[in-house]
Design an enzyme around this catalytic site. Sequence first.
Site, PDB file in Angstrom:
ATOM      1  N   HIS A 142       0.840  -1.205   0.000  1.00 37.21           N
ATOM      2  CA  HIS A 142       0.000   0.000   0.000  1.00 37.21           C
ATOM      3  C   HIS A 142       0.873   1.252   0.000  1.00 37.21           C
ATOM      4  CE1 HIS A 142      -3.307   2.691   1.421  1.00 37.21           C
ATOM      5  NE2 HIS A 142      -2.300   3.277   2.051  1.00 37.21           N
ATOM      6  N   GLU A 143       1.899   1.273   0.827  1.00 38.61           N
ATOM      7  CA  GLU A 143       2.772   2.450   0.893  1.00 38.61           C
ATOM      8  C   GLU A 143       3.550   2.636  -0.404  1.00 38.61           C
ATOM      9  OE1 GLU A 143       2.282   4.502   3.125  1.00 38.61           O
ATOM     10  OE2 GLU A 143       1.051   3.186   4.364  1.00 38.61           O
ATOM     11  N   HIS A 201       1.429   4.388  -2.905  1.00 40.22           N
ATOM     12  CA  HIS A 201       1.460   5.844  -2.748  1.00 40.22           C
ATOM     13  C   HIS A 201       2.677   6.434  -3.458  1.00 40.22           C
ATOM     14  CE1 HIS A 201      -1.945   6.782  -0.287  1.00 40.22           C
ATOM     15  NE2 HIS A 201      -1.579   6.002   0.726  1.00 40.22           N
ATOM     16  N   GLU A 232      -6.309   7.150  -0.564  1.00 38.56           N
ATOM     17  CA  GLU A 232      -6.210   5.915   0.214  1.00 38.56           C
ATOM     18  C   GLU A 232      -6.909   4.767  -0.507  1.00 38.56           C
ATOM     19  OE1 GLU A 232      -4.423   5.198   2.910  1.00 38.56           O
ATOM     20  OE2 GLU A 232      -3.639   7.233   2.777  1.00 38.56           O
TER      21      GLU A 232
END
Length: 348
Positions: free
Chosen positions: A130-131, A134, A202
């Site tokens: 997930h990071e 980003h 998100e």
Amino acid sequence: MNTLRTAMLLAAMTALFMGVGYLVGGSGGMMIAFLIAAATNLFSYWNADKMVLAMHRAVEVDERNAPEYHAIVRELASRAGLPMPRVYLIDNAQPNAFATGRNPENAAVAATTGLLQRLSREEVAGVMAHELAHVQNRDTLTMTIVATLAGAISMLGNFALFFGGNRDNNNNPLGFVGVLVAMIVAPFAAMIVQMAVSRTREYAADRRGAEICGRPLWLASALDKIARSAERIHNPDAERNPATAHLFIINPLSGERMDNLFSTHPDTGNRIAALQAMDAEWGSSSGGGGGSARQPAPRNTDPRSEPQDAGPWGGRSQAGPRAEPPAEPQPKPNPWGRNPTGPKGPWS
């Protein structure tokens, strides 16, 4: 399209900043606000990542003092086609993580010791994917600049009463009404924009992160554990620096649990439901959204129903959010004299 939206957003925030300057000081105030906005954007572009990491006392680690954690990030970055980011650990019992950096070539990812101690190896992989999403989407730069501009607009609003009240109508065309707008409406509008940007990105990072690691339910289970732990484990560094809360995968502060205009993060249940729907979509498709990275689907698709003394995908026992992290018999060298190196990588 993402680049265009980002440019439009930053232009709107800069225009709002200049508008507040005009209400406070007329044309001269607008020019000063423009210069401040330009300087703020430039400073944020080059230094925001260093500031955020320092605020949370993050320590850079490598394969020598955090081999398993470092290996997970390296494998995920390779799968995503990204350069290897700098890897940091934060000495904090609350499980959480964030990414920062102005571009993929200058990115950094950070996880707390609580995240590595309380989550299974699959869940850690989901969080770090997930990071990295980003980073790949360049969300870290946009969200940091928006947060900085929103804070600057709020600062101008606070000064509006003092400066606006001493100006004549030529410098402050709207008079006291303009001062009230600068004090109340502009900071409120900036806050809403900041929150909306964070929530939208998100959801996008959840989906891309699931594609990177190949298993949406890894991230779904991690979100459930992190959210429940964050409600009861205090994060003092985040409380001292609330402007950075939107960078974390789950809000590290108390409150803001509803999916509304005033929350920095989407509702965790909504995020989990979206990931479960994504997993079901992949399972019913012959091609599968995860491609070659896709692994066999787990028997249980609801991470909330898993027992707390075992990982959601079987294997070695994993402590749940309410359990104490397992003690290491022989601690390895690391920045704090313990063993926050994390579980073994899911592909080792």
